[in-house]
Design a protein around this motif. Structure first.
Motif, PDB file in Angstrom:
ATOM      1  N   THR A 121      12.603  -7.440 -33.093  1.00  8.32           N
ATOM      2  CA  THR A 121      11.254  -6.931 -33.678  1.00  8.32           C
ATOM      3  C   THR A 121      10.174  -6.978 -32.252  1.00  8.32           C
ATOM      4  N   LYS A 122      10.718  -7.621 -31.185  1.00  8.37           N
ATOM      5  CA  LYS A 122       9.676  -7.993 -30.094  1.00  8.37           C
ATOM      6  C   LYS A 122      10.070  -7.079 -28.931  1.00  8.37           C
ATOM      7  N   GLY A 123       9.980  -5.774 -29.089  1.00  6.93           N
ATOM      8  CA  GLY A 123      10.492  -4.742 -27.920  1.00  6.93           C
ATOM      9  C   GLY A 123       9.677  -4.844 -26.742  1.00  6.93           C
ATOM     10  N   LYS A 124       8.269  -5.131 -26.818  1.00  7.53           N
ATOM     11  CA  LYS A 124       7.761  -5.473 -25.485  1.00  7.53           C
ATOM     12  C   LYS A 124       8.212  -6.569 -24.695  1.00  7.53           C
ATOM     13  N   ARG A 125       8.399  -7.475 -25.222  1.00  9.23           N
ATOM     14  CA  ARG A 125       9.198  -8.594 -24.607  1.00  9.23           C
ATOM     15  C   ARG A 125      10.437  -8.294 -23.784  1.00  9.23           C
ATOM     16  N   PHE A 126      11.044  -7.478 -24.341  1.00  8.63           N
ATOM     17  CA  PHE A 126      12.345  -7.203 -23.601  1.00  8.63           C
ATOM     18  C   PHE A 126      12.298  -5.911 -22.679  1.00  8.63           C
ATOM     19  N   ARG A 127      11.162  -4.862 -23.114  1.00  8.05           N
ATOM     20  CA  ARG A 127      10.784  -3.927 -22.211  1.00  8.05           C
ATOM     21  C   ARG A 127      10.173  -4.496 -20.726  1.00  8.05           C
ATOM     22  N   ASP A 128       9.391  -5.503 -20.812  1.00 11.12           N
ATOM     23  CA  ASP A 128       8.830  -6.140 -19.668  1.00 11.12           C
ATOM     24  C   ASP A 128       9.790  -6.875 -18.945  1.00 11.12           C
ATOM     25  N   LEU A 129      10.890  -7.207 -19.486  1.00 14.44           N
ATOM     26  CA  LEU A 129      12.024  -7.927 -18.454  1.00 14.44           C
ATOM     27  C   LEU A 129      13.217  -6.652 -18.215  1.00 14.44           C
ATOM     28  N   GLY A 130      12.877  -5.222 -18.334  1.00 12.20           N
ATOM     29  CA  GLY A 130      13.988  -4.046 -17.832  1.00 12.20           C
ATOM     30  C   GLY A 130      14.574  -3.737 -19.058  1.00 12.20           C
ATOM     31  N   PHE A 131      14.706  -4.174 -20.064  1.00 14.73           N
ATOM     32  CA  PHE A 131      15.562  -3.476 -21.282  1.00 14.73           C
ATOM     33  C   PHE A 131      14.874  -2.171 -21.727  1.00 14.73           C
ATOM     34  N   VAL A 132      15.592  -1.423 -22.010  1.00 14.21           N
ATOM     35  CA  VAL A 132      15.320  -0.008 -22.751  1.00 14.21           C
ATOM     36  C   VAL A 132      15.562   0.153 -24.113  1.00 14.21           C
ATOM     37  N   GLU A 133      14.946   0.641 -25.044  1.00 13.23           N
ATOM     38  CA  GLU A 133      15.527   0.918 -26.452  1.00 13.23           C
ATOM     39  C   GLU A 133      16.450   1.938 -26.511  1.00 13.23           C
ATOM     40  N   VAL A 134      17.484   1.486 -27.217  1.00 12.84           N
ATOM     41  CA  VAL A 134      18.678   2.633 -27.453  1.00 12.84           C
ATOM     42  C   VAL A 134      18.023   3.710 -28.397  1.00 12.84           C
ATOM     43  N   ARG A 135      18.120   4.857 -28.186  1.00 18.57           N
ATOM     44  CA  ARG A 135      17.627   5.884 -28.718  1.00 18.57           C
ATOM     45  C   ARG A 135      18.147   5.863 -30.264  1.00 18.57           C
ATOM     46  N   LYS A 136      16.969   6.093 -31.216  1.00 18.75           N
ATOM     47  CA  LYS A 136      17.405   6.189 -32.584  1.00 18.75           C
ATOM     48  C   LYS A 136      18.051   4.892 -33.224  1.00 18.75           C
TER      49      LYS A 136
END
Length: 149
Positions: A121-136
């Protein structure tokens, strides 16, 4: 701010395993899925084919955070971050992020290429580390995040 260290969990140390189980049990509300017996088995299990490793954050010998990483048994070159928890009174001090970084670093050091997945549920934490959200991928507020290396 807390001074803590991150280490691989010594699964041969019953006291450390129990402290980790207690922290995880207290962090998750679904006692059927996250019961002490199942968590003990998760922490101790490690077959040669599909690895599992757990990292612990400690402060003054107390376990204040736990996070696991394992090989996905359904996809090659795929690693999963799972069973992550930080003690309630220690949250907001960077411990969770340090546990993520330690697990990512370990995977990158031990495997040439692949992807790391996490549901959060903490997308920003992972985006800050280079992760991207899997679409849909959003389900009940949780997003599947991926990091390729």
């Amino acid at each position: 701010m807390a001074t803590f260290r991150i280490d691989l969990l010594d699964v041969g140390n019953p006291a450390l395993v129990e402290a980790s189980v207690e922290l995880l049990v207290s962090a998750f509300t679904n006692s059927e899925r996250y019961g002490a017996k199942r968590l003990r088995e998760e922490l101790r299990a490690n077959s040669g084919l599909f690895y599992r490793r757990f990292f612990v954050a400690t402060e003054a010998r107390d376990i204040i955070g736990v996070g696991g990483v394992k090989a996905a048994d359904w996809a090659s070159h795929t690693h999963l971050l799972y069973l992550s928890a930080v003690a309630q009174e220690q949250r907001g001090q960077g411990i969770g992020q340090a546990l993520v970084k330690a697990r990512v670093k370990w995977v990158e050091q031990n495997f040439k290429t692949g992807r790391i997945l996490v549901s959060s549920t903490k997308g920003k934490r992972f985006r800050d580390l280079g992760f991207v959200e899997v679409r849909k991928s959003a389900i009940e507020g949780r997003h599947l995040m991926m990091l390729r290396f």
